[in-house]
Design an enzyme around this catalytic site. Sequence first.
Site, PDB file in Angstrom:
ATOM      1  N   LYS A  49      -5.765  -5.461  -7.428  1.00 27.28           N
ATOM      2  CA  LYS A  49      -6.256  -5.273  -5.967  1.00 27.28           C
ATOM      3  C   LYS A  49      -6.255  -6.467  -4.956  1.00 27.28           C
ATOM      4  O   LYS A  49      -5.991  -6.334  -4.089  1.00 27.28           O
ATOM      5  CB  LYS A  49      -7.584  -4.409  -5.818  1.00 27.28           C
ATOM      6  CG  LYS A  49      -7.451  -3.071  -6.226  1.00 27.28           C
ATOM      7  CD  LYS A  49      -8.820  -2.316  -6.290  1.00 27.28           C
ATOM      8  CE  LYS A  49      -8.520  -0.789  -6.923  1.00 27.28           C
ATOM      9  NZ  LYS A  49      -9.364  -0.321  -7.865  1.00 27.28           N
ATOM     10  N   GLN A  93     -15.558  -0.280  -8.189  1.00 29.06           N
ATOM     11  CA  GLN A  93     -14.723   0.200  -9.371  1.00 29.06           C
ATOM     12  C   GLN A  93     -15.519   1.026 -10.446  1.00 29.06           C
ATOM     13  O   GLN A  93     -16.491   0.698 -11.101  1.00 29.06           O
ATOM     14  CB  GLN A  93     -14.186  -1.148 -10.143  1.00 29.06           C
ATOM     15  CG  GLN A  93     -13.154  -0.711 -11.227  1.00 29.06           C
ATOM     16  CD  GLN A  93     -11.946  -0.210 -10.685  1.00 29.06           C
ATOM     17  OE1 GLN A  93     -11.331  -0.852  -9.707  1.00 29.06           O
ATOM     18  NE2 GLN A  93     -11.120   0.668 -11.089  1.00 29.06           N
ATOM     19  N   ASP A 116     -12.465   4.619  -0.492  1.00 28.37           N
ATOM     20  CA  ASP A 116     -11.674   5.552  -1.429  1.00 28.37           C
ATOM     21  C   ASP A 116     -12.058   6.952  -1.141  1.00 28.37           C
ATOM     22  O   ASP A 116     -11.913   8.053  -1.593  1.00 28.37           O
ATOM     23  CB  ASP A 116     -12.085   5.434  -2.813  1.00 28.37           C
ATOM     24  CG  ASP A 116     -10.840   5.706  -3.629  1.00 28.37           C
ATOM     25  OD1 ASP A 116      -9.764   6.325  -3.059  1.00 28.37           O
ATOM     26  OD2 ASP A 116     -10.975   5.776  -4.796  1.00 28.37           O
TER      27      ASP A 116
END
Length: 285
Positions: A49, A93, A116
């Site tokens: 990322k 994460q 997300d």
Amino acid sequence: MSTILDGKALAASVRQDIREEAAKLPRRPGIAVILVGEDPASQLYVSNKARDCAECGFLSRRVDLPASCSEEELLEIIGRLNADAAIDGIMVQLPLPESIDERRILEAIDPEKDADALHPLNVGQMVHGDPVIWPCTPAGIAEMLDFYHIPVDGKTCVVVGRSDIVGKPMALLLLQRHGTVILCHRHTKDLAAMTRQADILVVEAGHRGLITADMVKRGAVVIDVGMNRDPATGTFTGDVCFDEVKDISSHITPVPGGVGPMTRAMLMQNVLTLAKLHMGLLPRH
Ligand code: NAD
């Protein structure tokens, strides 16, 4: 013989577009990625990322915490990032250590920084069919369908797997595009009877080789989200038996090089969208 949906090449071109768009903004879009613990796969995802951020010209901040960190510590860090004007997107994460309540953490992220789209407010907007952003994997799949001119309207779409991060939002996205959606999971009685109906089949079971040729209708579009690591070789294979299914499907994604790179690119796309929202360049709901 199928058309192979080349997620790797498409993702590179998406990142290039993002970079050009980001360069025109009054400031750099910023993302913070929080990693708890030392899981090697998670470490790799987080490093990837950071690389994507560099390529897109984004500010990226990484917060590493030991697996022993408390929920309160994590909440405090999220609170600080929520208030930080340089940060447009926050990503924790997953998975988190068992001692931490994942839901409580995800709900603490400002919904407008939820890169997300896992906050309940964003999930609610998804149910209404008009979220600001979709979760990265379904968003990446939608981008591939668009790029390869694959229509969803009126098609029978079968999704295998009902996770909050892939299966459920994927089903909602296909529904919003006027697909007729069948959502399968571990309790589905006759999986093959469902998958054989699919014009578009999306599989995210995390079960290597689950989908064999006899489970696929001729001419179907097959999207393989599965990433199953072979411990002996360290290589990844999907949930679909690629070699036999590719002779039946009209389009198919490879693993690796299909959905994975698109998922990564969509995280950048989502952060760009959130940055524009914060800069007043996009309307709020
Ligand atoms: P998960 O365990 O949360 O969800 C798996 C889902 O599949 C569950 O809903 C389960 O009911 C269903 N399922 C499992 N076995 C099944 C079976 N035999 N028949 C029908 N349904 C079945 O897993 P997850 O975190 O969503 O990950 C799933 C897979 O997708 C993994 O291989 C993961 O690595 C991969 N993944 C890939 C990406 C990407 O970007 N390519 C992103 C997320 C997940």
